[in-house]
Write a protein that holds these residues in place. Structure first.
Motif, PDB file in Angstrom:
ATOM      1  N   UNK A   1       0.862  -1.206   0.000  1.00  0.00           N
ATOM      2  CA  UNK A   1       0.000   0.000   0.000  1.00  0.00           C
ATOM      3  C   UNK A   1       0.886   1.239   0.000  1.00  0.00           C
ATOM      4  N   UNK A   2       0.767   2.120  -0.993  1.00  0.00           N
ATOM      5  CA  UNK A   2       1.606   3.325  -1.000  1.00  0.00           C
ATOM      6  C   UNK A   2       1.191   4.267   0.140  1.00  0.00           C
ATOM      7  N   UNK A   3       2.134   5.097   0.612  1.00  0.00           N
ATOM      8  CA  UNK A   3       1.795   6.002   1.715  1.00  0.00           C
ATOM      9  C   UNK A   3       0.761   7.042   1.272  1.00  0.00           C
ATOM     10  N   UNK A   4      -0.148   7.371   2.169  1.00  0.00           N
ATOM     11  CA  UNK A   4      -1.181   8.360   1.869  1.00  0.00           C
ATOM     12  C   UNK A   4      -0.629   9.774   1.896  1.00  0.00           C
ATOM     13  N   UNK A   5      -1.516  10.725   1.690  1.00  0.00           N
ATOM     14  CA  UNK A   5      -1.126  12.132   1.651  1.00  0.00           C
ATOM     15  C   UNK A   5      -0.388  12.522   2.935  1.00  0.00           C
ATOM     16  N   UNK A   6       0.757  13.182   2.765  1.00  0.00           N
ATOM     17  CA  UNK A   6       1.512  13.654   3.928  1.00  0.00           C
ATOM     18  C   UNK A   6       2.279  12.568   4.658  1.00  0.00           C
ATOM     19  N   UNK A   7       2.317  11.357   4.079  1.00  0.00           N
ATOM     20  CA  UNK A   7       2.999  10.254   4.766  1.00  0.00           C
ATOM     21  C   UNK A   7       4.233   9.785   4.008  1.00  0.00           C
ATOM     22  N   UNK A   8       5.083   9.096   4.768  1.00  0.00           N
ATOM     23  CA  UNK A   8       6.372   8.645   4.236  1.00  0.00           C
ATOM     24  C   UNK A   8       6.537   7.169   4.574  1.00  0.00           C
ATOM     25  N   UNK A   9       6.996   6.363   3.608  1.00  0.00           N
ATOM     26  CA  UNK A   9       7.336   4.960   3.881  1.00  0.00           C
ATOM     27  C   UNK A   9       8.851   4.855   4.022  1.00  0.00           C
ATOM     28  N   UNK A  10       9.266   4.139   5.051  1.00  0.00           N
ATOM     29  CA  UNK A  10      10.695   4.013   5.369  1.00  0.00           C
ATOM     30  C   UNK A  10      11.067   2.534   5.412  1.00  0.00           C
ATOM     31  N   UNK A  11      12.159   2.164   4.724  1.00  0.00           N
ATOM     32  CA  UNK A  11      12.747   0.834   4.903  1.00  0.00           C
ATOM     33  C   UNK A  11      13.593   0.903   6.164  1.00  0.00           C
ATOM     34  N   UNK A  12      13.175   0.189   7.199  1.00  0.00           N
ATOM     35  CA  UNK A  12      13.826   0.297   8.510  1.00  0.00           C
ATOM     36  C   UNK A  12      15.189  -0.381   8.455  1.00  0.00           C
ATOM     37  N   UNK A  13      16.222   0.345   8.867  1.00  0.00           N
ATOM     38  CA  UNK A  13      17.568  -0.241   8.998  1.00  0.00           C
ATOM     39  C   UNK A  13      17.888  -0.544  10.457  1.00  0.00           C
ATOM     40  N   UNK A  14      17.247   0.189  11.372  1.00  0.00           N
ATOM     41  CA  UNK A  14      17.438  -0.070  12.802  1.00  0.00           C
ATOM     42  C   UNK A  14      16.256   0.517  13.557  1.00  0.00           C
ATOM     43  N   UNK A  15      15.838  -0.185  14.606  1.00  0.00           N
ATOM     44  CA  UNK A  15      14.722   0.278  15.437  1.00  0.00           C
ATOM     45  C   UNK A  15      15.185   0.336  16.885  1.00  0.00           C
ATOM     46  N   UNK A  16      15.021   1.488  17.511  1.00  0.00           N
ATOM     47  CA  UNK A  16      15.383   1.634  18.915  1.00  0.00           C
ATOM     48  C   UNK A  16      14.379   0.905  19.803  1.00  0.00           C
ATOM     49  N   UNK A  17      14.899   0.243  20.846  1.00  0.00           N
ATOM     50  CA  UNK A  17      14.053  -0.506  21.781  1.00  0.00           C
ATOM     51  C   UNK A  17      14.110   0.201  23.126  1.00  0.00           C
ATOM     52  N   UNK A  18      12.953   0.350  23.767  1.00  0.00           N
ATOM     53  CA  UNK A  18      12.873   1.110  25.012  1.00  0.00           C
ATOM     54  C   UNK A  18      12.076   0.364  26.059  1.00  0.00           C
ATOM     55  N   UNK A  19      12.311   0.689  27.351  1.00  0.00           N
ATOM     56  CA  UNK A  19      11.462   0.091  28.391  1.00  0.00           C
ATOM     57  C   UNK A  19       9.973   0.338  28.117  1.00  0.00           C
ATOM     58  N   UNK A  20       9.659   1.448  27.453  1.00  0.00           N
ATOM     59  CA  UNK A  20       8.252   1.742  27.140  1.00  0.00           C
ATOM     60  C   UNK A  20       7.630   0.659  26.264  1.00  0.00           C
ATOM     61  N   UNK A  21       8.441  -0.014  25.438  1.00  0.00           N
ATOM     62  CA  UNK A  21       7.889  -1.081  24.598  1.00  0.00           C
ATOM     63  C   UNK A  21       7.417  -2.243  25.473  1.00  0.00           C
ATOM     64  N   UNK A  22       8.187  -2.521  26.526  1.00  0.00           N
ATOM     65  CA  UNK A  22       7.770  -3.579  27.459  1.00  0.00           C
ATOM     66  C   UNK A  22       6.498  -3.167  28.194  1.00  0.00           C
ATOM     67  N   UNK A  23       6.427  -1.895  28.569  1.00  0.00           N
ATOM     68  CA  UNK A  23       5.239  -1.402  29.281  1.00  0.00           C
ATOM     69  C   UNK A  23       4.022  -1.448  28.359  1.00  0.00           C
ATOM     70  N   UNK A  24       4.223  -1.106  27.102  1.00  0.00           N
ATOM     71  CA  UNK A  24       3.123  -1.151  26.134  1.00  0.00           C
ATOM     72  C   UNK A  24       2.598  -2.587  25.980  1.00  0.00           C
ATOM     73  N   UNK A  25       3.531  -3.536  25.866  1.00  0.00           N
ATOM     74  CA  UNK A  25       3.144  -4.945  25.717  1.00  0.00           C
ATOM     75  C   UNK A  25       2.428  -5.437  26.976  1.00  0.00           C
ATOM     76  N   UNK A  26       2.867  -4.966  28.133  1.00  0.00           N
ATOM     77  CA  UNK A  26       2.268  -5.393  29.408  1.00  0.00           C
ATOM     78  C   UNK A  26       0.928  -4.702  29.675  1.00  0.00           C
ATOM     79  N   UNK A  27       0.564  -3.730  28.845  1.00  0.00           N
ATOM     80  CA  UNK A  27      -0.735  -3.072  29.028  1.00  0.00           C
ATOM     81  C   UNK A  27      -0.713  -1.906  29.986  1.00  0.00           C
ATOM     82  N   UNK A  28       0.491  -1.454  30.352  1.00  0.00           N
ATOM     83  CA  UNK A  28       0.603  -0.336  31.303  1.00  0.00           C
ATOM     84  C   UNK A  28      -0.047   0.933  30.744  1.00  0.00           C
TER      85      UNK A  28
END
Ligand SMILES: NC(=O)c1ccc[n+]([C@@H]2O[C@H](COP(=O)([O-])OP(=O)(O)OC[C@H]3O[C@@H](n4cnc5c(N)ncnc54)[C@H](OP(=O)(O)O)[C@@H]3O)[C@@H](O)[C@H]2O)c1
Length: 288
Positions: A1-28
């Motif tokens: 699906x091409x990006x909509x108006x005002x949006x950008x598609x990025x081929x991810x080369x690296x993704x930062x991982x944070x404690x917030x990701x664990x909290x998000x998964x845990x439902x905090x």
């Protein structure tokens, strides 16, 4: 699906991982089964592959950093162009991917407590990613910093230009031994009772004590609560406006958040656990 108006598609080369990701998964941050599967990962660095109508700030092929995104633990992410910035050339994709969540948090800590030249700033957790960013930004503003950390991280804290003190029993006395008049500001990135209590004991002005973690105890004490927590100030505008200046500081070599662990995307679960361990020793990054 091409990006909509005002949006950008990025081929991810690296993704930062944070404690917030664990909290998000845990439902905090809330639970909503209608929104499953959960899109995890809020910051990435990569290459622009497509742009939607009206996008002018980036072009296809640009190396970029994006924050705040949804579902960054992926090979491709689509986000609003306003979240996408040129990657400083001096930074690897891995380094750039972990800069903005903790960077904007640290920026918010300094803004909320109005840190300026001459302040004496106590940073709890100065060896951590958020605490290290807060230390560097405070020093860039001309403040002095005492940073708490484990003994094996003393040199890391000192390399940031701060005075290291170990956390644990007697912390308030160790800070007073360095600064008899006490700190003027205390920034808690740890969230322990000790961090809050020592901050309250040493800093008279509660408006100059901030936590990104101890929302319950901090709320009861009337200090500043920052980020995504109950009763906290999300600081969305302050944090959004901080992204380009933070990238500029990183490009100038005045802000660096070292990467401690790079894992393949398939090991996202292990990466989240590591980032949430309390002592990852630097950023955790996923590489597709
Ligand atoms: N509200 C927000 O907007 C926001 C934003 C970003 C992060 N956060 C939260 O802030 C926390 C820190 O995030 P981060 O990415 O900086 O994590 P991090 O890189 O893992 O840093 C953790 C820091 O805490 C220290 N620490 C661990 N246990 C401690 C203890 N018992 N007493 C004192 N210090 C201790 C560590 O020191 P040593 O390793 O040297 O022992 C290290 O300096 C996380 O809970 C995260 O969810 C909140």
């Amino acid at each position: 699906v091409p990006p909509g108006e005002g949006k950008v598609a990025i081929a991810v080369r690296a993704a930062g991982v944070n404690p917030a990701d664990a909290k998000s998964i845990a439902g905090v941050f809330g639970r909503n089964e209608a929104k499953l599967p959960l899109a995890v990962g809020s910051e990435v660095a990569g290459v622009v592959t497509e742009i939607g109508a009206g996008v002018t700030n980036v072009a296809v092929g640009d190396e970029v950093v994006a924050f705040r995104v949804s579902g960054g633990f992926a090979e491709r992410v689509v986000t609003a162009a306003s979240n996408v910035f040129a990657k400083p050339a001096a930074l690897s994709f891995e380094e750039a991917s972990g800069l903005l969540l903790v960077g904007t948090t640290a920026w918010h800590l300094l803004e909320a407590t109005a840190v300026t030249a001459g302040d004496r700033v106590l940073v709890h957790g100065a060896s951590g990613s958020a605490g290290s960013a807060a230390t560097q930004l405070a020093i860039a503003r001309g403040a002095e910093v005492i940073g708490t950390a484990s003994a094996h991280n003393a040199d890391t804290v000192r390399a940031r230009g701060a005075t290291w003190v170990p956390y644990g029993d007697g912390l308030a006395d160790r800070v007073r031994a360095v600064w008899p008049e006490g700190p003027t500001v205390a920034l808690d990135t740890v969230g322990t009772d000790e961090a809050v209590d020592v901050s309250l004991a040493l800093v008279a002005d509660r408006g100059r004590i901030a936590t990104i973690n101890a929302f319950e105890r901090g709320g009861a004490a009337g200090i500043r609560l920052l980020g995504g927590g109950p009763g906290a100030d999300p600081g969305s505008a302050v944090r959004a406006a901080a992204r380009q200046p933070l990238l500029d500081l990183a490009a100038e070599g005045r802000l660096s958040i070292p990467v401690a662990h790079t894992l393949p995307l398939a090991e996202a679960a292990a990466a989240v656990e590591l980032a949430n361990s309390g002592h990852p020793g630097g950023k955790v990054v996923l590489v597709p």
